[in-house]
Design a protein around this motif. Structure first.
Motif, mmCIF file in Angstrom:
data_model
loop_
_atom_site.group_PDB
_atom_site.id
_atom_site.type_symbol
_atom_site.label_atom_id
_atom_site.label_comp_id
_atom_site.label_asym_id
_atom_site.label_seq_id
_atom_site.Cartn_x
_atom_site.Cartn_y
_atom_site.Cartn_z
ATOM 1 N N VAL A 28 8.380 4.013 7.959
ATOM 2 C CA VAL A 28 8.591 3.026 9.145
ATOM 3 C C VAL A 28 8.671 1.653 8.809
ATOM 4 O O VAL A 28 9.608 1.254 9.296
ATOM 5 N N CYS A 29 8.085 1.286 7.609
ATOM 6 C CA CYS A 29 8.211 -0.230 7.197
ATOM 7 C C CYS A 29 9.034 -0.524 6.028
ATOM 8 O O CYS A 29 9.060 -1.627 5.397
ATOM 9 N N ALA A 30 9.248 0.724 5.151
ATOM 10 C CA ALA A 30 9.981 0.575 3.977
ATOM 11 C C ALA A 30 9.071 0.002 2.769
ATOM 12 O O ALA A 30 9.655 -0.256 1.614
ATOM 13 N N GLY A 31 7.656 -0.028 3.080
ATOM 14 C CA GLY A 31 6.938 -0.701 1.828
ATOM 15 C C GLY A 31 6.464 0.544 0.963
ATOM 16 O O GLY A 31 6.623 1.628 1.331
ATOM 17 N N PRO A 32 5.935 0.163 -0.224
ATOM 18 C CA PRO A 32 5.487 1.245 -1.240
ATOM 19 C C PRO A 32 4.391 2.169 -0.660
ATOM 20 O O PRO A 32 3.570 1.626 0.221
ATOM 21 N N LEU A 33 4.331 3.456 -0.998
ATOM 22 C CA LEU A 33 3.176 4.220 -0.650
ATOM 23 C C LEU A 33 2.470 4.371 -2.024
ATOM 24 O O LEU A 33 2.783 4.461 -3.044
ATOM 25 N N THR A 34 1.094 4.573 -1.605
ATOM 26 C CA THR A 34 0.227 5.052 -2.572
ATOM 27 C C THR A 34 -0.628 6.091 -2.023
ATOM 28 O O THR A 34 -0.794 6.513 -0.828
ATOM 29 N N ALA A 35 -1.399 6.931 -2.942
ATOM 30 C CA ALA A 35 -1.959 8.182 -2.585
ATOM 31 C C ALA A 35 -3.626 7.796 -2.309
ATOM 32 O O ALA A 35 -4.049 7.462 -3.308
ATOM 33 N N ALA A 36 -4.075 8.517 -1.595
ATOM 34 C CA ALA A 36 -5.594 8.488 -1.294
ATOM 35 C C ALA A 36 -6.195 9.699 -0.598
ATOM 36 O O ALA A 36 -5.526 9.658 0.539
ATOM 37 N N HIS A 37 -6.840 10.515 -1.193
ATOM 38 C CA HIS A 37 -7.384 11.675 -0.272
ATOM 39 C C HIS A 37 -6.391 12.305 0.465
ATOM 40 O O HIS A 37 -6.681 12.747 1.583
ATOM 41 N N THR A 61 -3.595 11.898 1.096
ATOM 42 C CA THR A 61 -2.767 10.954 2.214
ATOM 43 C C THR A 61 -1.972 9.990 1.616
ATOM 44 O O THR A 61 -2.388 9.400 0.451
ATOM 45 N N LEU A 62 -0.742 9.720 2.039
ATOM 46 C CA LEU A 62 0.170 8.543 1.575
ATOM 47 C C LEU A 62 0.150 7.459 2.484
ATOM 48 O O LEU A 62 0.335 7.680 3.751
ATOM 49 N N ARG A 63 -0.247 6.082 1.813
ATOM 50 C CA ARG A 63 -0.222 5.187 2.649
ATOM 51 C C ARG A 63 0.432 3.940 2.291
ATOM 52 O O ARG A 63 0.694 3.879 1.178
ATOM 53 N N CYS A 64 0.676 2.964 3.142
ATOM 54 C CA CYS A 64 1.622 1.896 2.765
ATOM 55 C C CYS A 64 0.236 0.920 3.030
ATOM 56 O O CYS A 64 -0.529 0.862 3.831
ATOM 57 N N ALA A 65 0.824 -0.322 2.732
ATOM 58 C CA ALA A 65 -0.068 -1.597 3.048
ATOM 59 C C ALA A 65 -0.135 -1.968 4.286
ATOM 60 O O ALA A 65 -1.152 -2.521 4.803
ATOM 61 N N ALA A 66 0.590 -1.493 5.344
ATOM 62 C CA ALA A 66 0.685 -1.976 6.760
ATOM 63 C C ALA A 66 -0.185 -1.073 7.460
ATOM 64 O O ALA A 66 -0.247 -1.212 8.657
ATOM 65 N N GLY A 67 -0.438 0.297 6.825
ATOM 66 C CA GLY A 67 -1.332 0.880 7.305
ATOM 67 C C GLY A 67 -0.813 2.419 7.856
ATOM 68 O O GLY A 67 -1.597 3.221 8.575
ATOM 69 N N HIS A 68 0.564 2.408 7.633
ATOM 70 C CA HIS A 68 0.908 3.824 7.957
ATOM 71 C C HIS A 68 0.596 4.947 7.243
ATOM 72 O O HIS A 68 0.432 4.648 5.923
ATOM 73 N N SER A 69 0.105 5.903 7.707
ATOM 74 C CA SER A 69 -0.430 6.991 6.841
ATOM 75 C C SER A 69 0.172 8.591 7.179
ATOM 76 O O SER A 69 0.569 8.750 8.240
#
Length: 274
Positions: free
Chosen positions: A13-22, A24-32
């Motif tokens: 969606v925003c091309a920001g980096p993704l991180t993993a949690a539970h 789920t992959l999320r970016c700093a903008a809140g896309h999950s």
């Protein structure tokens, strides 16, 4: 999904980096994006994509590859992908992930990209070092700029612009396309889809504005098949959408075993200038 693979992904969606949690992959903008229980994650961001290969097509391909009929291709792809210092190998249109798994060395991780959920379920299990994501190369790969050392594209859609963006400077794309004589015996007997004679020109037109061709290798090998393997050849590719399974089975039943055909493809290597 392997942590080292996730570090190379970006939000669709925003091309920001993704991180993993539970799971789920999320970016700093809140896309999950949820990781499916089968191990893959859908990074299409809800954009409409075609469904890709059906479960039946994926099963047919897996059976044929496991039997070793396309080993000449997987061996050549693995050799071409053996780039010094390679860390991430991305396979576009990865299917079951078999070519990608074969190309991984001891210090590499892989990303299998496909639009088929049936294929991704298998690719996610092909090797513990492989991460599997649903995405369409024509809509953009969810991979950070210059993250990949090698891209594999075996009988799959291509985007020269996306390949150039995703490859690091000096990285290579290994592309396999069918030659006009590929499976010609079965094309004639079973009504399979033939290969466009202009395919080499179309391939060059799609990649040459973005990458530099550094190798072009013809691969040819005889195939000796039973009826089940010949049916799998029809059912694993585009011919599955254009033939009647009952008619194919009836024709094969009249053909004596073994059934012979010729595997004929071209492997080309394209380098990113960076």
């Amino acid at each position: 999904m392997h942590a080292s693979v996730i570090t190379h992904l970006r939000c669709p969606v925003c091309a920001g980096p993704l991180t993993a949690a539970h799971r789920t992959l999320r970016c700093a903008a809140g896309h999950s994006f949820d990781i499916a229980r089968q191990g893959y994650v859908d990074l299409t961001a809800g954009r409409s994509v075609h469904t890709g290969d059906s479960a039946e097509m994926v099963t047919a391909r897996e059976a044929l590859l496991e039997a070793g009929h396309f080993d000449v291709v997987s061996d050549a792809v693995a050799a071409a992908a053996d780039v010094p210092g390679a860390g991430l190998i991305v396979e576009v249109g990865a299917g079951t992930g078999r070519y990608l798994a074969r190309a991984l060395g001891p210090d590499r991780v892989g990303l299998a990209v496909d639009v088929s959920k049936a294929a991704l379920r298998r690719a996610a299990r092909a090797d513990p070092r492989i991460g599997a994501v649903r995405a369409d190369v024509w809509q953009g790969l969810p991979v950070r700029d210059a993250a990949a050392d090698v891209i594999l594209d075996v009988f799959a859609p291509r985007s020269g612009a996306e390949f150039a963006r995703v490859l690091r400077p000096g990285g290579v794309a290994v592309v396999v396309t069918p030659a006009p004589g590929h499976l010609a015996e079965l094309v004639a007997a079973l009504g399979m889809v033939g290969v466009d004679p202009a395919k080499p020109e179309r391939l060059a037109a799609s990649l040459r504005p973005h990458l530099t061709q550094v190798d072009d290798v013809p691969l040819r090998a005889p195939l000796t098949l039973d009826r089940a393997a010949a049916a799998a050849l029809v059912g694993m590719g585009p011919s599955a959408w254009h033939t009647d399974p009952a008619e194919v089975a009836a024709t094969l039943a009249r053909m004596p075993e073994p059934i012979t055909a010729t595997l004929e493809v071209r492997l080309s290597v394209w380098r990113s200038g960076g």
